[in-house]
Design an enzyme around this catalytic site. Structure first.
Site, mmCIF file in Angstrom:
data_model
loop_
_atom_site.group_PDB
_atom_site.id
_atom_site.type_symbol
_atom_site.label_atom_id
_atom_site.label_comp_id
_atom_site.label_asym_id
_atom_site.label_seq_id
_atom_site.Cartn_x
_atom_site.Cartn_y
_atom_site.Cartn_z
ATOM 1 N N ASP A 16 -9.483 4.272 2.249
ATOM 2 C CA ASP A 16 -9.186 3.757 3.778
ATOM 3 C C ASP A 16 -9.812 4.245 4.924
ATOM 4 O O ASP A 16 -9.982 5.542 4.967
ATOM 5 C CB ASP A 16 -7.553 4.261 3.832
ATOM 6 C CG ASP A 16 -6.591 3.502 2.967
ATOM 7 O OD1 ASP A 16 -6.986 2.555 2.366
ATOM 8 O OD2 ASP A 16 -5.316 3.952 2.947
ATOM 9 N N GLY A 44 -1.891 0.567 -5.247
ATOM 10 C CA GLY A 44 -1.630 1.032 -6.466
ATOM 11 C C GLY A 44 -1.681 2.577 -6.353
ATOM 12 O O GLY A 44 -0.769 3.287 -7.056
ATOM 13 N N GLY A 254 5.453 1.271 2.572
ATOM 14 C CA GLY A 254 5.813 0.500 1.691
ATOM 15 C C GLY A 254 5.584 0.993 0.193
ATOM 16 O O GLY A 254 6.459 0.922 -0.755
ATOM 17 N N ASP A 255 4.518 1.614 0.114
ATOM 18 C CA ASP A 255 3.824 2.276 -1.158
ATOM 19 C C ASP A 255 4.885 3.337 -1.461
ATOM 20 O O ASP A 255 5.172 3.807 -2.772
ATOM 21 C CB ASP A 255 2.493 2.590 -1.047
ATOM 22 C CG ASP A 255 1.580 1.609 -0.823
ATOM 23 O OD1 ASP A 255 1.926 0.341 -1.327
ATOM 24 O OD2 ASP A 255 0.481 1.574 -0.116
ATOM 25 N N SER A 285 7.326 9.399 5.255
ATOM 26 C CA SER A 285 5.997 9.187 5.222
ATOM 27 C C SER A 285 5.335 8.910 6.735
ATOM 28 O O SER A 285 4.037 8.817 6.820
ATOM 29 C CB SER A 285 5.484 8.163 3.969
ATOM 30 O OG SER A 285 5.661 6.793 4.378
ATOM 31 N N GLY A 288 3.645 11.088 9.465
ATOM 32 C CA GLY A 288 2.320 11.751 9.276
ATOM 33 C C GLY A 288 1.306 10.634 9.218
ATOM 34 O O GLY A 288 1.406 9.441 9.058
HETATM 35 O O1 RIB Z 1 -0.230 -0.255 1.801
HETATM 36 C C1 RIB Z 1 -1.285 0.742 2.307
HETATM 37 C C2 RIB Z 1 -2.492 0.339 1.528
HETATM 38 O O2 RIB Z 1 -3.003 -1.016 1.871
HETATM 39 C C3 RIB Z 1 -3.679 0.979 2.210
HETATM 40 O O3 RIB Z 1 -3.854 2.365 1.526
HETATM 41 C C4 RIB Z 1 -4.909 0.169 1.927
HETATM 42 O O4 RIB Z 1 -5.803 0.772 1.248
HETATM 43 C C5 RIB Z 1 -4.341 -1.023 1.691
HETATM 44 O O5 RIB Z 1 -4.261 -1.273 -0.055
#
Ligand code: RIB
Length: 312
Positions: A16, A44, A254-255, A285, A288
């Site tokens: 990123d 992922g 979301g992750d 999350s 930060g």
């Molecule tokens: O959901 C965030 C992610 O979306 C980032 O880390 C970026 O790499 C994209 O995959």
């Protein structure tokens, strides 16, 4: 003591490149950004790291490129204690990268260049089949080929393994290929793109989740940012509120939700409580900067849950 879930993530790993600015430049315009951050990301990888930080045993199945980001990504997984037996470096292709732009309110805009992520194929799922048959849950997103996602959903169904699909980024899909899926977890814009229904409020989200559920999915969760989430399953449809936080960067929230939800569910919590807890994990999350580096570990998270769950 709660059971320690075993979770496999079949998905992307990106680097990123995040720029913080007051606004997004117009065509032909150059503007100054305020700050830059380089970090490990990819939907992922982020979900795998969130699950690991929440205490699961995590197995990553992924592809990285033949550049300096490839080995660094593998090392990052290993440093986090994530199994990388099925993470391979591919020659002649770049790693996945994501230029990200964050505005002052914490909202983000993301480009993804898939690179090696696009080479994760059904044959790679077969190569990991013995391991996959031993896990409690398989987690997938849309930054790898859709044929691999569909193939894995069928594999999971045949083998009675819980499966979660995060349709991000949104793409036209054959939803029938996901019939019987345990949990389909889009955010508002992904749900809108897939159903063509507006999602501007929790009420809209309930209608949209109902429509998705009618396609043969067993469970749907719409994540709504600061509005929490909507859980729809055979037990009914419910809006689950968010916890108040001071948000500075929502990237990867979301992750964080999905990785933590997989763990809470795997520990045996009822799905409603798992969603509520994941709402808090995701919210924290956003306090930060960055994705993986903004995720709480289990001890910090549990302290927040103990404090805040009483008021919910
Ligand atoms: O959901 C965030 C992610 O979306 C980032 O880390 C970026 O790499 C994209 O995959």
């Amino acid at each position: 003591m709660a059971k320690r879930p075993r979770i496999a993530v079949i998905g992307s790993a990106n680097i990123d490149l995040t720029t913080f600015s007051d606004r997004f430049p117009k065509a032909g315009e150059t503007i100054f950004g305020q700050k830059f951050d380089l970090g490990f990301g990819g939907k992922g990888a982020n979900q795998a790291v969130a699950a690991r930080l929440c205490g699961a045993e995590v197995f990553m199945i992924a592809r990285v490129g033949s550049d300096l980001f490839g080995p660094a990504t593998i090392q990052n997984f290993q440093k986090q204690g994530i199994d990388t037996t099925h993470v391979k470096q591919i020659g002649g292709v770049s790693s996945g990268v994501a230029p990200i732009f964050v505005e002052p309110d914490g909202q983000n805009r993301i480009f993804v260049v898939k690179g090696a992520n696009d080479l994760l194929k059904p044959a790679d799922v077969d190569a990991a089949a013995d391991l996959l048959k031993t896990v409690d849950c398989i987690v997938l997103q849309f930054e790898i080929p859709l044929e691999t996602v569909y193939y894995t959903v069928t594999f999971a169904r045949k083998n009675g393994i819980r499966c979660i699909v995060n349709p991000a980024p949104a793409q036209p899909i054959e939803i029938s290929a996901l019939a019987g899926l345990d949990y389909f977890i889009p955010n508002e814009s992904e749900a809108e793109a897939i159903t063509k229904m507006p999602v501007r409020s929790p009420e809209d989200a309930k209608k949209c989740a109902e429509k998705l559920l009618a396609n043969g999915l067993s469970g749907v969760i719409l994540t709504l940012g600061s509005n929490g989430s909507v859980l729809a399953s055979r037990n009914g449809i419910e809006h689950m509120p968010a916890f108040p936080v001071k948000s500075i960067d929502s990237t990867g929230a979301g992750d964080a939700f999905i990785g933590s939800f997989a763990v809470f569910l795997g520990e045996g919590l009822p799905e409603r409580e798992a969603v509520l807890r994941a709402n808090l994990y995701a919210g924290l999350s956003t306090t930060g900067v960055g994705t993986q580096k903004s995720f709480y570990d289990r001890a910090r998270y549990d302290a927040q849950w103990a404090m805040r769950s009483k008021s919910q």
